[in-house]
Motif scaffolding. Structure first.
Motif, PDB file in Angstrom:
ATOM      1  N   ALA B  34      16.211  93.395  41.401  1.00 27.86           N
ATOM      2  CA  ALA B  34      15.734  92.625  42.832  1.00 27.86           C
ATOM      3  C   ALA B  34      16.597  92.021  43.788  1.00 27.86           C
ATOM      4  N   ILE B  36      17.780  93.678  46.313  1.00 24.89           N
ATOM      5  CA  ILE B  36      17.701  93.965  47.768  1.00 24.89           C
ATOM      6  C   ILE B  36      16.623  92.848  48.416  1.00 24.89           C
ATOM      7  N   PRO B  37      15.332  92.898  47.735  1.00 23.54           N
ATOM      8  CA  PRO B  37      14.442  92.003  48.270  1.00 23.54           C
ATOM      9  C   PRO B  37      14.889  90.407  48.310  1.00 23.54           C
ATOM     10  N   GLN B  40      16.825  90.364  51.207  1.00 28.66           N
ATOM     11  CA  GLN B  40      15.748  90.303  52.376  1.00 28.66           C
ATOM     12  C   GLN B  40      15.433  88.989  52.510  1.00 28.66           C
TER      13      GLN B  40
END
Lengths: 644, 165, 368
Positions: B34, B36-37, B40
């Motif tokens: 997780a 990258i999310p 972000q």
């Protein structure tokens, strides 16, 4: 929403939805507004608001249905109106100011506003009441833009409300899934897809059925179904249109693939730059879950399948399947060598199947209509249809789906309507920044995987950019190379350093500093990058350069030998001149010139002062009379004269 | 993991509230891959990825800081430096250059005390120089927060920018 | 593992499956050049030096990752392969400082060896952009010179797979990719433990031991195998010795205990060897040597340390132990051994404590 526990539930629901729709339609007209990203950019949002305002002003009970992209980008915003018992009529390039007239005339008075109407769709929603066709208005299939198209992946795009699963179901949606999970074995589905000859629409053109079979046969659980929706090519938006216009077709295709290979989890890797697509996908997934078309015990069977969305974070290379999986795992999106192939060791080292959006979107149609139906379209080795985003210097820019084997000429001149502003066609780039450009002599090449590759371009994912005489092919190649080398992940040597060196050479040529040896050097680096790079990005980065050097070598030589850019693009390698016979002294160019280089009195031929001219091209763009022409720079001409 | 040194960023304590991270990290707790999310979402909250935030994410998720930086620098979406709320892009291509873009750039620089490429200390403006946006007929031009300003003049563009919140 | 038969350069080889083409070739004594490969780390396939031609494959394949299967026909040095390798080296050299004459790695540099082998000189792309990173990492052990880095990712893999701290990663991408630590800061500010595994696998001088800088190059040193003196693991090390001075510790991959890897002490903690304060002979207090009573003052001459020979020193110790045991009983004595001793030494100390001294009071420092 009730859960659908059997194929019969689904069929009943379909009939029920159609019945409600029919009943509703007898009392209220349907208004369809194209609300894809392109439509919204063209002003569809304002158009839709005006429609709502106008409807409430007249107290009309009409249903306004937002739809995805119908493909006619040049004609956005599109508004379609369908009255009970009448065909769906399309109005194109609709401005908010025109809405009152359209509504008054069409809905209140019941007459088609002929001066604004563009086309009709008599066959739309065949299960609605029989319609009398409107006279003197062409059907979609009579429009040059549509007449050569066959829509499979784009079947519902622009036709149905992408945010309504009911709309999708009413158009035979999820029937293929129902057929697959209750009436077919895993092997039968794979065989059907194999027999259809469907090749991956992401660009490489590998047989989808064979890919599925590898993954089906691979040992290990869990298995994953992955959709590559990381469409990153500049000038390509085919996948976005499907995601925005018909997300359920992707969901259905992926679920069928999941059943066929024995997977229970799926990922849609979508680029973050597509917020609307992501939003619609999320909505679609939750609707499908509520109906029990995703999740556990789909349609009452023992098959479970869940879908997740993963947002990309801005890396073109993640379109490569191993890089894509690295990115889903939360790592740098660097590709790795294959074998092992993802079918054997993919996401989290488990068997995984990666396909493009369009490949999955075509799947339900193949299952429903059979492999022979699909094979009946296209060529022997490239069956079915191809989706292209037709852009550049072309009249009908837009999204098209054509049977494989159609020629480039048919696409550009018949569907695309040719080159605007009386300019001359120069080249067509297929395959995006990793493809290649083809010249006029190649226009009769059939569009299929093998023919395009043989001609020196590639099929790619579906970008098709047409350029006219005003495009410098050296600069064009440099532009793609700049993009591709900036997107190199940097892992393997040929791509990391080769791309940079190639870019340096091309930049040098566009600045007038190139030598003829540079052309050999381009060839040398390109061939080695192609042979030695780790993934397709590196292997195909030199593609546009190689193709343009092959077909437009004289342009390279003009830059190098004559220090002249014949297209008038490369700064410092050309100048402008006003042709006395053509110029009528209208003064447009004088007004446009930022440096005050143009002088001349009204109705007398104007003159450009070369010392003041900065070659910005503003005059060239505004002149309607083709009086301004590109010539080599004066100093260069003099230099050549003295040398001779 | 070494302790975060507050001297590294003089604005750290005033501007970065690590509390917001808790919710994000809770949401993705236990999810595989997780990173990258999470990044972000963190960027969405903070506008960019400050070192403090990356260090905190690393501490709490036990993902090595080096790996986070490797990922954050790989993807174009992630920004490691804070930018202004208003992004001013002034074209200094040839046409704009001869038509007086440098004067406007200088005026903006003087008015807001920023160098090209820089951001004002209050993080209101970021000034960027670009080379040809392909609208030479409108030269000199600037793009402020995606809005195109044609035929800009030093005083007028400064006034225009001052009006922004 | 199934037995397979494949052909490399016309030579038929029988072996078993589960290996890569490179491993099979190396076992068969067939040379394939590599840069980003290390037998102790998972293959990466990044440098493309080991590309080989495999019949019926669409393109050249990296031998380091391609699985050896039955029936493969492989050419490791076909003209196409050789030309491609030369290109790879030209590319690497085009962004590499050509300062081999002052480089510590000269003579022990894979890039230099391969450039020599393929006749690649600088200059072909001399107008091209070359990176110029600052060389200023302040840590005491590892010189970080990103200009010499060829991005083989060996250090990244060593740090991740061997040490598990992940202090090194590649930052940014494409032409601007470079190795970095922590928050793109110095090694010291990253979780680095300075085990030097990265240095051991670096094929160039991108990561090199600071202590050895300028002290001698591979052909000037004598290589001495030894066992690390720090702890009981028994890591095998190879010392690089010049003029009787250790300048560097090198990895020897056949060490049974450590397979070449070691910790910061073994890798960089050798400066004590030549330290002026180091004891090289046993010392005893002067009053013991003189057979006198323990002085009351600790400032007097009798309290001072004096050098003596082993026999005298051991005799004095034995005598003291005996009298203590006899006078106060065996349990008045405790024995503390060291994890720096070998198993055998600790075994003997155990014997000494329990049998000779008669006490069970024995322990070792590793529990501290």
């Amino acid at each position: 929403m009730p859960r659908l526990n059997s194929p019969k539930d689904l069929a009943d629901t379909r009939l029920h939805i159609r019945q409600i729709c029919r009943e509703q339609h007898t009392v209220s007209p349907f208004i369809y507004v194209g609300m894809g990203t392109c439509g919204i950019a063209a002003g569809a949002g304002e158009v839709e608001q005006t429609i709502q305002k106008e409807l409430s002003a007249h107290q009309i009970d009409a249903e306004v249905i937002p739809v995805g992209c119908a493909g006619m980008c040049a004609r956005e915003p599109l508004v379609d109106i369908q009255l009970a018992g009448k065909p769906r009529i399309t109005y194109a390039n609709v401005k908010p100011s025109e809405i009152p007239e359209i509504i008054t005339e069409h809905i209140i008075n019941g007459n088609i506003l002929t001066k604004k109407a563009y086309a009709q769709l008599p066959e739309h929603r065949h299960w609605l009441e029989k319609k009398s066709a409107a006279e003197n208005l062409p059907s979609y299939h009579e429009l040059p833009f549509y007449s050569k198209q066959i829509r499979i992946a784009l079947k519902n795009c622009g036709m149905i409300n992408p945010e309504s699963i009911d709309d999708y179901i009413s158009q035979d949606g999820y029937r293929a899934l129902s057929k697959a999970v209750t009436g077919m074995s895993q092997e039968e589905i794979i065989t059907e897809i194999k027999d259809s000859g469907l090749r991956g629409r992401g660009g490489a053109g590998f047989l989808t059925g064979v890919k599925w079979e590898f993954c089906y046969l691979a040992k290990g659980q869990p298995k994953f179904v992955i959709c590559n929706a990381d469409e990153g090519d500049p000038g390509a938006f085919m996948d976005r249109s499907v995601l925005e216009g018909d997300p359920h077709s992707l969901l259905e295709g992926m679920t069928i693939a999941g059943y066929a290979i024995g997977a229970q989890e799926g990922y849609i890797y979508c680029r973050a730059e597509y917020p609307l697509a992501i939003e619609r996908l999320k909505k679609a997934i939750s609707q499908a879950e509520q109906y029990g078309l995703l999740g556990s015990n789909i349609l009452g069977t023992n098959f479970h399948f869940n879908l997740h969305i993963k947002e990309g974070a801005g890396a073109f290379v993640c379109g490569e399947e191993t890089a894509l999986m690295a990115s889903i795992e939360g790592r740098r999106g660097e590709p790795r060598p294959r074998p092992p192939f993802p079918a054997v060791s993919g996401l989290w080292e488990k068997p995984s199947n990666v396909n493009n959006v369009k490949s999955y979107a075509m799947t339900p149609q193949i299952i429903l209509n059979g492999s022979n139906w699909f094979k009946g379209m296209g060529t022997e080795r490239s069956t079915g249809t191809a989706v292209f985003a037709l852009t550049g210097n072309i009249k009908n820019t837009g999204l098209i789906e054509v049977p494989m084997g159609i020629t480039l000429r048919e696409i550009i001149y018949e569907i695309g309507g040719g080159i605007p502003k009386k300019k001359k066609f120069k080249a067509v780039q297929t395959g995006g920044p990793l493809g290649g450009c083809l010249p006029e002599t190649a226009l009769d090449t059939p569009v299929d995987f093998d023919s395009l590759t043989a001609a020196g371009a590639t099929m790619g994912s579906g970008g098709m950019i047409v350029v006219d005489q005003d495009t410098c092919m050296v600069e064009f190649a440099r532009y793609f190379l700049t993009f591709a080398s900036a997107e190199s992940c940097g892992k393997c040597v040929p791509c990391r350093l080769g791309g940079q060196r190639l870019l340096e050479i091309l930049t040098r040529i566009t600045q007038g500093g190139g030598t003829l040896d540079d052309l050999e050097e381009i060839q040398y680096i390109s061939e080695n990058m192609r042979a030695a790079s780790l993934c397709a990005l590196g292997q195909l980065t030199p593609g546009p350069v190689m193709a343009s050097l092959r077909f437009f070598r004289e342009e390279y030589e003009a830059h190098i030998v004559d220090k002249y850019c014949p297209a008038g693009v490369c700064k410092g390698l050309y100048s402008y001149e006003i042709l006395e016979i053509q110029c009528r002294g209208c003064g447009l160019c004088i007004k446009s010139c930022p440096s005050g280089a143009i002088t001349g009195s009204k109705k007398e031929p104007h003159v450009i002062d070369q010392r003041k001219c900065i070659q910005c091209g503003a005059c060239y763009d505004v002149c309607n009379l083709e009086a301004i022409t590109v010539i080599p720079k004066l100093e260069t001409i003099e230099e050549i004269r003295t040398n001779n | 993991m070494r302790k975060n040194n507050p001297r590294d960023n003089p604005f750290a304590e005033e501007t970065i509230d690590l509390k917001h991270l808790e919710k994000i990290l809770d949401e993705f707790k236990g999810q595989k891959g997780a990173i990258i999310p999470v990044l972000q979402r963190a960027q969405y909250v903070y506008g960019y990825l400050p070192k403090e935030v990356l260090q905190a994410i690393s501490r709490k998720t036990r993902v090595p800081l080096t790996r986070l930086y490797g990922v954050a620098t790989f993807y174009a979406q992630f920004r490691l430096a804070r930018r202004g709320r208003h992004i001013i892009r002034v074209c200094d291509g040839t046409a704009c250059h001869v038509r007086g873009a440098p004067q406007s750039i200088e005026a903006i620089g003087k008015a807001f005390q920023i160098e090209p490429g820089g951001t004002t200390p209050d993080y209101k403006y970021t000034l960027e120089i670009v080379y040809c946006i392909g609208s030479c007929g409108l030269a000199p031009m600037a793009v402020v927060n995606e809005k195109v300003h044609a035929n800009i003049e030093p005083d007028k563009i400064v006034d225009e920018l001052k009006k922004l919140d | 593992m199934a037995s397979i038969k494949l052909t490399i350069n016309g030579k038929s080889i029988e072996t078993h499956s589960g290996q890569t083409v490179l491993e099979v070739a190396q076992t068969a004594g067939i040379y394939i050049p590599t840069l980003c490969y290390h037998h102790a780390l998972p293959p990466e396939g990044a440098c493309r030096m080991c590309l080989v031609e495999i019949e019926r494959q669409r393109s050249l394949q990296p031998a380091c990752t391609f699985p050896a299967t039955d029936g493969l026909v492989i050419h490791t040095h076909s003209p196409e392969v050789e030309a491609t390798r030369k290109f790879i080296l030209e590319m690497l050299i085009s962004d590499h400082p050509l300062d081999c004459m002052t480089c510590d790695a000269a003579g022990d540099c894979r890039l230099q060896d391969l450039a020599y082998e393929y006749g690649v000189k600088g200059g072909r792309y001399q107008d091209g952009f070359k990176h110029s990173y600052e060389v200023n990492d302040p840590n005491p052990f590892i010189q970080v010179d990103r200009n010499k880095c060829i991005l083989c990712h060996l250090c990244v893999r060593a740090c991740d797979h061997v040490n598990g701290v992940e202090a090194i990663s590649v930052f940014y991408r494409g032409f601007n990719a470079h190795i970095g630590f922590g928050a793109d800061g110095s090694l010291q500010d990253s979780p680095c433990e300075f085990c030097g595994s990265c240095v051991a696998v670096c094929p160039t001088a991108a990561l090199s031991p600071k202590l050895a800088s300028g002290k001698g190059r591979s052909w000037q040193v004598e290589k001495v195998d030894t066992v690390c003196s720090y702890c009981g693991v028994g890591c095998k090390l190879t010392l690089n010795v010049r003029d009787d001075h250790i300048i560097k510790v090198e990895s020897t991959w056949d060490g049974p205990a450590n397979h070449g890897w070691t910790c910061v002490k073994g890798r960089f903690g050798f400066d004590y060897v030549h330290h002026p304060d180091r004891l090289k002979k046993p010392q005893v207090r002067k009053y013991l040597l003189d057979g006198k009573k323990k002085p009351k003052s600790r400032n007097g001459k009798l309290w001072q340390w004096v050098e003596t020979d082993w026999e005298t020193a051991i005799n004095i110790t034995a005598e003291k132990l005996r009298t203590t045991r006899d006078k106060f009983g065996p349990d008045s004595i405790g024995v503390l051994t060291s994890a720096k001793c070998t198993n055998e030494e600790n075994y003997l100390m155990n014997k000494l404590a329990r049998q000779a001294l008669g006490t069970n009071n024995i322990d070792h420092c590793a529990r501290l």
